[in-house]
Design a protein around this motif. Structure first.
Motif, PDB file in Angstrom:
ATOM      1  N   GLN A 124      40.593 114.446  36.348  1.00  0.00           N
ATOM      2  CA  GLN A 124      41.813 115.027  35.776  1.00  0.00           C
ATOM      3  C   GLN A 124      41.603 115.391  34.317  1.00  0.00           C
ATOM      4  O   GLN A 124      42.061 116.422  33.841  1.00  0.00           O
ATOM      5  CB  GLN A 124      42.959 114.021  35.898  1.00  0.00           C
ATOM      6  N   LEU A 125      40.895 114.522  33.607  1.00  0.00           N
ATOM      7  CA  LEU A 125      40.650 114.782  32.185  1.00  0.00           C
ATOM      8  C   LEU A 125      39.725 115.978  32.006  1.00  0.00           C
ATOM      9  O   LEU A 125      39.950 116.840  31.152  1.00  0.00           O
ATOM     10  CB  LEU A 125      40.047 113.547  31.530  1.00  0.00           C
ATOM     11  N   GLN A 152      41.610 118.993  32.476  1.00  0.00           N
ATOM     12  CA  GLN A 152      42.483 119.274  31.337  1.00  0.00           C
ATOM     13  C   GLN A 152      41.722 120.017  30.234  1.00  0.00           C
ATOM     14  O   GLN A 152      42.195 121.017  29.687  1.00  0.00           O
ATOM     15  CB  GLN A 152      43.054 117.978  30.771  1.00  0.00           C
ATOM     16  N   ALA A 206      44.666 108.025  34.014  1.00  0.00           N
ATOM     17  CA  ALA A 206      44.061 109.323  34.314  1.00  0.00           C
ATOM     18  C   ALA A 206      42.668 109.131  34.898  1.00  0.00           C
ATOM     19  O   ALA A 206      41.919 108.268  34.449  1.00  0.00           O
ATOM     20  CB  ALA A 206      43.970 110.164  33.055  1.00  0.00           C
ATOM     21  N   GLN A 207      42.348 109.911  35.895  1.00  0.00           N
ATOM     22  CA  GLN A 207      41.005 109.882  36.467  1.00  0.00           C
ATOM     23  C   GLN A 207      40.116 110.797  35.643  1.00  0.00           C
ATOM     24  O   GLN A 207      40.584 111.725  35.000  1.00  0.00           O
ATOM     25  CB  GLN A 207      41.027 110.365  37.920  1.00  0.00           C
TER      26      GLN A 207
END
Lengths: 230, 793
Positions: free
Chosen positions: B327-328, B331, B323-324
């Motif tokens: 992206q986190l 989220q 995961a980049q």
């Protein structure tokens, strides 16, 4: 596949500077199964983290698949990692809120695989790991051995060239541990390179070659008899 | 991927149900409070803005300057509007509006309409009051015309057939015809009444001399200006014109009049002519609403960041898997958004349930439905999204930058920055709560003070009958006298608290230097029984008496305030001094102790009392508390016998006087409710944080216990940290609260000093509440078996 030369890593606190890796060099060829052994604090885990592109060395060279990766930024490392490397941990490290299927699916999501294909590939790997019947369960509902099988499934679902295993049997009883080791051997026989950190001489015997470390240095490197020809 | 996020968010919420309830519940309650405040503020700001010509509508108001005083009144006299309208083409239309009560007889039924208006023909053309039947141009033009609102029309005649019907009004003296039926006037209208009599009824029929009267201030005056008119420019032209046409009259009566235009939309909020400007209350409530929303948002941030540590492992795994950072972050923002939208939905539901109670609490219909103005719901949605982003940003940034290696190796340590932030936010929350607690105390103390302060007269057991001094009153009084439960009787024009007719009169009195001094005095017409009946203290001289025939024409009683203005230090010195007031001329025969004729918000004004007869439209009875129901029945019987055309009407002096504090009481109870909410939400947050920190320190607690710490030691360990924060909050809040409440009290002429113990009590209360909240968790941790907690690590 992997060539490290004079690899160095330091951990510095305000007062002490600890050397974790001290000019470590070795090579791993594609298709090899290498065990790294040594007492606690010898630098095994640091090595694994660097090999897994989770951490950056402070000196030396690390060539992965012909590319010098020492000095890559986090983004580039993450990119390389998600396509090429799978991880298996002692403590499984499954996400508790996700089901078996979803845990295994996760790497495919991050590499941008379409949902339909994801399902096919996850089902295939779960089948292969004989955990298909548990696909809708959550990690806490599984035994340790089953959890580690899920973790292995997650590590291989992307078809990585390299699997890094950090004490994969450390939290398992011997029969479950053997099962996991058999799994890793099968993967290796199918062509995946495996580097495994372990305390267990028993597990190390599954590998082709054992690298023993002490204080951040390689002390011996013995190729197991039956693999001398490799 | 989004589906994955959504799934994990929902499962996380479900798995940590306790936290989720605290988190979402607190946020939803905070949003509900914020939303209701928004509705309230929106309603208050909307006064008189619904008229399509609102930007051209102005109220004409008068400044009256006498040699001794200056009055800024909201009213105009009977003729100035028409004079100005014919002189200045900038004025397109104008109307007088009189607020009054009218008794109405329909068939054999008597009604007293307390919210009656009288207005000119232009009313329905200037304002957007909807006429359902009748013609907007003519409904109010002819004398003896009346317009009823829908509700009243239905009350009198049933549905749909009021037009053209005849009513008897004012003790049956006049017959009026229904010329229109209008929609009920909106709640956010300053001009509001159930029935509207054409004002020409007064000028043509009831009292034709009004047309030539001058400086008789009874009505509100509204003007509609032409679109291009600059109100300021027009206003400046009034002065020379008024000087030209009324200069002589002003000079001879010692009264300078000046006229001003107030934009209609500003009156409710800003004008202090005849009413309290509401803008301060609106500010206060806006701040309180924001405070509560802030507290709820802080809870959310605190609980989310505290719990974020638990998510560290997940972050590590996701990072290892590829995961980049972005992206986190996405989220966690998404998760925060889901929670906030959840809270939003609950808040909408809660608001729907709470609205009727809130309307009751506010004392007016702030909104009939929360969906009446979609903009408000959208604002709430925007606020939720905003909170989601702010609250989600911190965990999103912090968590996504965790080093995967460290987290998975368990080397992850709680960042001290995050803890500091949370501590700071807890201090902020509790500061706000303590401010609200102190505010509530002060408001209640002031309200209590106003209601229980010695008013200088006795308002108990007094029953006031507005008889209007009709024929038959004397006979009725004689009949009532036979009842032993009626202890005394008096008549008067006015009673304290604004009952009856209130007059102010420009008077000329002899001062302590022997000169004639002009003074504007309140004027009560009373009889000889009034002062003893109301228990008003006589300081010097004597009360009115029937034995002195001249008392009804040549005698005056003054209050202390009036004689002080005349320069007398000793009340006795004022006795025998000369006075001139309207038709009366004579000497001061008595001086009474000051008593409050208005609420304690107002300064005591100079007051004159004269003996009146025709103006005494109130019959005041002191009644025994025993057999009250029977006594009322007895009075009613004679009322109906002697005043067959008038509905039986009465009020009790004490309740009537305290009615003046209704808005303060409402303010206090609204404030109390919001303060309770604020504290409650703060406690929810504290509970979450405490249980979290207990969880985090479980290992430490286990080790300490094994090493010999007592349970009390553990509770102390866990509570001390939080109590320190609350203590800091009290230190921060006290001066702010003191300053705020000190400013609030300045609006009251008679006010309490903020007692020091209020801060002490508020502090103890805050600490006590916090302690109870925390110790709940701490005790649980302290008595747990240490072996167990160590093993789970």
């Amino acid at each position: 596949m992997i060539t490290i030369t004079d690899l160095e890593k330091y951990y510095a606190t305000e007062e002490v500077r600890t050397i974790a890796l001290n000019k470590l060099s070795f090579k791993v060829k594609e298709g090899e199964f290498v065990a790294v052994m040594g007492p606690s604090g010898c630098g095994k885990s640091t090595l694994l983290n660097i090999l897994g592109l989770l951490d950056d060395p402070d000196g030396g060279s690390f060539v992965f698949n012909g590319i010098e990766v020492a000095g890559f930024n986090e983004r580039k490392r993450a990119d390389l990692r998600k396509h090429n490397i799978g991880f298996v941990f002692q403590s499984f490290n499954l996400i508790d809120e996700l089901t078996v299927f979803e845990n295994v699916e996760l790497p495919l999501i991050y590499t941008g695989v379409k949902p339909a294909e994801r399902k096919v590939r996850v089902d295939a790997v779960l089948e292969k790991m004989q955990i298909m019947h548990r696909r809708k369960h959550f990690p806490q509902q599984l035994s340790g051995g089953q959890q580690q099988r899920v973790a292995v499934a997650r590590a291989v679902v992307n078809n990585p060239k390299l699997i890094l295993a950090d004490e994969p049997t450390g939290n398992l009883d011997s029969s479950n541990g053997n099962e996991v080791m058999d799994l890793l051997t099968e993967l290796n026989e199918a062509g995946t390179t495996i580097i495994m950190v372990t305390h267990s001489e028993h597990d190390a015997k599954y590998s082709h070659r054992i690298i023993r470390m002490l204080d951040g240095q390689k002390v011996t490197e013995n190729v197991l008899a039956e693999f001398k020809s490799v | 991927m989004i589906k994955n996020y959504f799934k994990i968010a929902i499962r996380n919420l479900w798995r940590h149900r306790g936290y989720s309830v605290l988190n979402i519940g607190g946020l939803a309650i905070g949003m509900t409070a914020g939303f209701l405040v928004l509705l309230y503020v929106g309603f208050e700001m909307s006064y008189d803005s619904f008229h399509s010509k609102a930007d051209r509508l102005y109220r004409l108001s008068t400044d009256i300057k006498t040699p001794s005083d200056k009055y800024e009144t909201p009213v105009v006299d009977w003729n100035i509007l028409s004079e100005l309208e014919s002189e200045f083409p900038e004025i397109e239309m104008s109307t007088l509006v009189m607020g009054t009560d009218i008794d109405v007889k329909v068939g054999n039924e008597n009604y007293t309409e307390n919210r009656s208006l009288a207005a000119g023909a232009a009313l329905f053309q200037m304002f957007d009051f909807k006429l359902l039947e009748g013609h907007s141009k003519t409904a109010l033009s002819a004398p003896l015309s009346i317009v009823l609102d829908k509700t009243t029309a239905a009350k009198y005649f049933g549905d749909g057939n009021a037009m053209g019907k005849t009513l008897k009004i004012m003790d049956g003296k006049y017959s009026v015809t229904v010329t229109g039926v209008m929609d009920d006037m909106p709640n956010n209208s300053m001009v509001k009444g159930n029935i509207i009599l054409s004002i020409s009824t007064y000028t043509e029929v009831i009292d034709p001399t009004l047309k030539d009267s001058w400086a008789n201030f009874e009505n509100l005056g509204f003007v509609l200006l032409n679109p291009e008119t600059d109100a300021n420019v027009l206003e400046a032209k009034f002065k020379p014109y008024v000087e030209k046409i009324h200069g002589e009259q002003m000079k001879s009566s010692n009264m300078q009049l000046a006229y001003f235009l107030e934009p209609i939309q500003d009156i409710y909020l800003y004008s202090d002519r005849g009413s309290t400007p509401q803008i301060t209350n609106i500010y206060i409530f806006s701040i309180v609403g924001l405070f509560i929303l802030l507290i709820a948002a802080i809870n959310f941030i605190n609980l989310t960041t505290a719990r974020s540590v638990e998510r560290a492992k997940e972050v590590g795994i996701r990072k290892v898997i590829g995961a980049q950072k972005g992206q986190l972050a996405f989220q966690f923002l998404g998760e925060s958004l889901i929670i906030c939208l959840f809270a939003f939905l609950i808040a909408v539901g809660l608001s729907m349930l709470a609205l009727p109670y809130f309307n009751e609490l506010a004392g007016k219909v702030v909104a009939t439905s929360i969906f009446a103005k979609p903009l408000y719901i959208l604002s709430l949605l925007a606020i939720s999204v905003f909170i989601a982003i702010v609250a989600g940003a911190y965990p999103a940034l912090v968590l996504s930058s965790f080093k995967a290696v460290k987290v998975l190796k368990g080397k992850f340590s709680r960042s001290s920055k995050g803890i500091l932030l949370r501590k700071g936010l807890v201090v902020l929350q509790f500061s706000i709560s303590v401010i609200l607690i102190i505010g509530t105390f002060v408001i209640y103390s002031q309200t209590y003070f106003m209601q229980h302060q010695d008013l200088g007269f006795s308002k108990e057991q007094l029953l006031i009958l507005p008889t209007n001094n009709q024929n038959g009153q004397e006979e009725m009084q004689k009949a009532l006298a036979s009842n032993p439960d009626i202890l005394s009787m008096s008549t008067s024009s006015s009673v304290p608290g604004g009952g009856g007719e209130w007059q102010t009169a420009l008077s000329v009195l002899e001062n302590n230097m022997g000169q004639d001094q002009s003074l504007t005095l309140n004027r009560f017409n009373i009889d000889e029984n009034y002062i003893p009946q109301f228990d008003i203290k006589l300081l010097a001289g004597r009360n009115f008496s029937k034995q002195f025939a001249s008392d009804s024409t040549e005698a005056m009683i003054l209050n202390e305030k009036a004689i002080k203005l005349l320069g007398f230090a000793d009340p006795a010195d004022a006795i025998g001094k000369s006075f001139e007031q309207w038709d009366k001329k004579g000497t001061v025969i008595g001086v009474i102790k000051d008593f409050h004729i208005q609420s304690l918000q107002e300064e005591i004004m100079p007051l004159s009392m004269v003996m009146g007869s025709g103006d005494n439209k109130l019959l005041n009875l002191k009644v025994s508390t025993q057999n009250l129901g029977k006594t009322l029945g007895f009075i009613k019987k004679y009322w109906q016998e002697y005043f067959p055309n008038k509905s039986f009407d009465y009020f009790f002096m004490d309740a009537f006087f305290n009615q003046q504090y209704k808005s303060e009481e409402r303010f206090a109870s609204l404030f109390l409710n919001f303060a309770l909410l604020a504290i409650f939400i703060s406690c929810l947050g504290l509970l979450g944080l405490a249980s979290y920190s207990t969880l985090q320190r479980r290992r430490e607690i286990g080790i300490r216990k094994i090493l010999g710490s007592s349970a009390f030691g553990i509770v102390h360990l866990l509570s001390a940290d939080f109590l320190k924060l609350v203590a800091i909050a009290i230190l921060i809040a006290s001066p702010i609260a003191w300053y705020g409440m000190h400013s609030w009290l300045q609006d009251f002429a008679y006010r309490i000093d903020i007692p020091w113990w209020i801060f002490l009590v508020a502090g103890i209360l805050a600490i006590g509440i916090a302690l109870v909240t925390i110790s709940f968790q701490a005790i649980k941790a302290a008595i747990a078996n240490p072996v167990k907690s160590l093993r789970t690590e």
